[in-house]
Enzyme design. Structure first.
Site, PDB file in Angstrom:
ATOM      1  N   ASP A 152       4.485  -2.226  10.501  1.00 33.72           N
ATOM      2  CA  ASP A 152       3.133  -2.493  10.001  1.00 33.72           C
ATOM      3  C   ASP A 152       3.184  -3.473   8.843  1.00 33.72           C
ATOM      4  O   ASP A 152       2.603  -3.263   7.795  1.00 33.72           O
ATOM      5  CB  ASP A 152       2.431  -1.203   9.585  1.00 33.72           C
ATOM      6  CG  ASP A 152       0.917  -1.369   9.511  1.00 33.72           C
ATOM      7  OD1 ASP A 152       0.415  -2.410   9.998  1.00 33.72           O
ATOM      8  OD2 ASP A 152       0.237  -0.490   8.967  1.00 33.72           O
ATOM      9  N   LYS A 165       0.040  10.215  -2.879  1.00 30.03           N
ATOM     10  CA  LYS A 165      -0.560  10.134  -1.555  1.00 30.03           C
ATOM     11  C   LYS A 165      -0.694  11.552  -1.027  1.00 30.03           C
ATOM     12  O   LYS A 165       0.310  12.220  -0.763  1.00 30.03           O
ATOM     13  CB  LYS A 165       0.359   9.297  -0.660  1.00 30.03           C
ATOM     14  CG  LYS A 165      -0.220   8.928   0.672  1.00 30.03           C
ATOM     15  CD  LYS A 165       0.637   7.853   1.313  1.00 30.03           C
ATOM     16  CE  LYS A 165       0.105   7.408   2.656  1.00 30.03           C
ATOM     17  NZ  LYS A 165       0.846   6.279   3.188  1.00 30.03           N
TER      18      LYS A 165
END
Lengths: 354, 307
Positions: A141, A48
């Site tokens: 989330d 990432k």
């Protein structure tokens, strides 16, 4: 005597050289995700890349939260952060690579879910979340595409960019968290003090989605979200949820009646619905905790959770993907030899074959 | 001999403090020690100006000490690193302040000026660029370890759960121990001992100050914690007390300023905590150190006695 100076820089450079990005697999607001490899072990990883150069205020808060929480959380049901390194002005997080996620599985209508499958996915989700909560971390989330699935069937919580610690009553938190369809009622009413209940509500919605194979509460706007929720579960009264009316963004809604869950979830057993209902309790203080949920009879009654290896998998071996894989393997052989300065592979490596 | 057997890469032996990057690049032990103190004092001043919680300041101080185990004070000025540590710690501890406010506070405290700088000034831009540039170097030096522990939590839970006498005295003991932990931030103690040992050392000295007998008021809990670690705790306590004997005037002054404001976020502050700045500054107390300073301690210049 050797100084320990520059040790960290050297370390960083060593890590950087050990990873190779192969293909972009996703792009978010602040990061690009690649699938790549660790050259020394040939392990496939997700990298990432966070573009910090573009942030005028230094390193972004989401990146800091993600690094910090993943360091604190090491658990079979939480994605593993393998390394962190800088390259140019980008921060790179090396994460374990998982093939698919729960959203893909739910959408893949060629797969039929058995009750035991749903039970095992719920079990793994709750184990991961319980670990977060016991370390005083809220995920904030939870949604199907943040629940990743490995080739071995393991489910892992991912994307901790919104995660943060909780438990300190003096601190105000932002209500602007969690993807709308999974957002708890207290967040929609603008609560600034909340706890593990927001993650549990989201899990309740995921649980319902696994049973329905469709999003349970798909609101179009924040207001519509509340409306959809109240239509499905009945409008709460102050008696159902003491303190509701004093929440910052509280609005009085039409009084929808409470309909029993079994009218919608016709195929689900009584224990299933009882657990689902306890996750979707309006009053966050009465909502079940991850720990309590794990001890719920649902997980002890039959059917048993499907064994990991028998869980449905999302097969995505398209011709294109297969071609890419072969290309990656060819690259591998090249890299090994180019390091020695040779042009041709002398040694054939069969370790990757099975 | 340190009792810690953890694999923590951030716990060092005392000898290691004599081959830090700064010393290897030619600075003296004393200069490094003073610079570390000044750096953390700067962190605390800026932190108080920004009304940061004590834990955030403690994290910034810890980052600061760790950084200089990887880099030399010759290469990186302690004001620059101190400022960056504050900015990073405010993010990792979820107590963010506007970047602009951090820059203004740092610029003002570093230059010891009375009025804040303009955000259109050159000085502002220089600070801003420095912090952004240094943040990356800091993170790298910290090996991205952003999750850190402090002695406060251990101390508070020990005295909350095991103190047997009345609550008022427990609060008093907590506040004095808290103040000693605050003071330990300016020393390299956090590089030598795990948070638990520092907490026990702080409780130990606090009890001496208040004439509390820990064997009485904490009972077996204290004996079980204290006796196996007696050497390290004594050592750590001496290290904290060193500051008052080595730099009594300098730190006596700044202590006065920092202590009353250094308690946000603590749980004992509600009910009229006595101002404990006075304990530490009372000349009578300072004149008699809690522990006699051993002659062969490395910090006194003789390294042969180091374990």
């Amino acid at each position: 005597m050797a100084s320990i100076r520059n040790h960290a820089e050297q370390h960083n450079a060593d890590i950087y050289r050990d990873y190779k990005k192969d293909k972009k697999v996703g792009e978010g607001a602040y990061a690009v995700v690649y699938v790549g490899r660790q050259l020394s072990t040939k392990k496939v990883v997700a990298i990432k890349k966070i573009k910090i150069g573009q942030f005028k205020d230094g390193l972004d808060m989401s990146a800091i939260r993600e690094v910090k929480t993943l360091q604190e959380l090491r658990h079979p049901n939480v994605i593993e952060l393998m390394e962190v390194y800088f390259h140019k002005t980008n921060l790179n997080l090396v994460l374990e690579f998982l093939e698919s996620d729960l959203e893909m599985i739910i959408k893949d209508k060629s797969i039929v879910f058995m009750p035991g499958d749903v039970k095992h996915w719920m079990l793994m989700t709750l184990r991961g979340l319980d670990h977060c909560h016991r370390n005083w971390i809220l995920h904030r989330d939870m949604k199907p595409n943040n629940l990743l699935l490995g080739r071995d069937g393991q489910l892992k919580l991912a994307d901790f960019g919104l995660a943060r610690d909780f438990g300190d009553r003096n601190r105000q938190l932002t209500a602007q968290v969690v993807t709308r369809w999974y957002r708890a009622p207290e967040l929609l009413f603008g609560a600034r003090e909340y706890g593990y209940g927001v993650d549990i509500w989201a899990i309740g919605c995921i649980f319902a989605e696994l049973l329905l194979r469709n999003p349970y509460l798909p609101g179009n706007t924040d207001m519509d979200q509340l409306d959809t929720m109240f239509r499905a579960l009945g409008t709460p009264t102050e008696a159902d949820w003491p303190g509701m009316e004093s929440l910052p963004n509280y609005i009085k809604f039409k009084q929808y009646p409470k309909t029993p869950l079994r009218l919608l979830f016709t195929a689900a057993g009584a224990d299933t619905l009882e657990l689902l209902e306890s996750m979707l309790i309006y009053d966050p203080n009465r909502r079940i905790s991850a720990r309590e949920a794990l001890l719920h009879p649902y997980f002890f009654n039959k059917p048993r959770p499907t064994p990991l290896e028998n869980l449905p998998k999302h097969v995505r071996e398209t011709p294109e993907a297969a071609k890419l894989k072969r290309k990656a393997e060819a690259l591998d052989a090249y890299d090994l030899t180019s390091e020695d300065g040779k042009r041709l592979a002398r040694r054939l490596d069969f370790t990757g074959m099975s | 001999m340190s009792s810690s057997t953890t694999e923590n890469q951030w716990l060092f032996r005392k000898e290691d403090l004599y081959r830090t990057p700064s010393l290897m690049s030619g600075l003296s032990y004393q200069v490094e020690k003073e610079s570390r103190m000044k750096g953390v004092t700067f962190i605390i001043q800026v932190g108080m100006y920004l009304k940061l919680p004590q834990l955030t300041m403690a994290t910034a101080a810890l980052f600061f000490h760790r950084f200089y185990m990887r880099h030399s004070l010759k290469d990186y000025k302690f004001y620059d690193i101190g400022a960056t540590c504050i900015y990073l710690a405010s993010k990792t501890e979820e107590s963010t302040r506007k970047f602009k406010d951090v820059i203004i506070a740092c610029a003002q405290k570093a230059a010891k000026r009375e009025t804040p700088i303009e955000d259109s000034s050159k000085e502002f831009r220089v600070w801003k660029d420095t912090i952004i540039y240094t943040e990356e170097i800091l993170l790298e030096a910290l090996c991205f370890e952003l999750s850190v522990e402090h002695p406060y939590q251990f101390m508070l839970s020990l005295l909350t759960n095991h103190y047997t006498k009345d609550e008022h005295r427990a609060r008093k003991l907590k506040s004095v121990a808290w103040a000693f932990i605050n003071d330990s931030l300016r020393t390299t103690l956090c590089l030598l001992y795990p948070p638990k040992i520092i907490a026990l050392a702080a409780v130990h000295i606090a009890a001496k100050y208040l004439d509390e007998n820990l064997n009485e008021c904490l009972g077996d809990t204290w004996r079980e914690l204290y006796e196996p670690e007696i050497q390290d705790i004594t050592d750590a306590a001496n290290e904290i007390m060193d500051q008052y004997t080595q730099f009594p005037n300098k730190n006596g002054r700044s202590l006065d300023k920092m202590l009353p404001g250094s308690k946000p976020g603590s749980e004992y502050q509600e009910n009229g905590t006595p101002s404990y700045g006075g304990y530490l500054n009372s000349p009578a107390k300072l004149a008699t150190p809690v522990y006699s300073i051993e002659p062969d301690r490395p910090s006194n210049g003789d390294r042969s006695g180091a374990p």
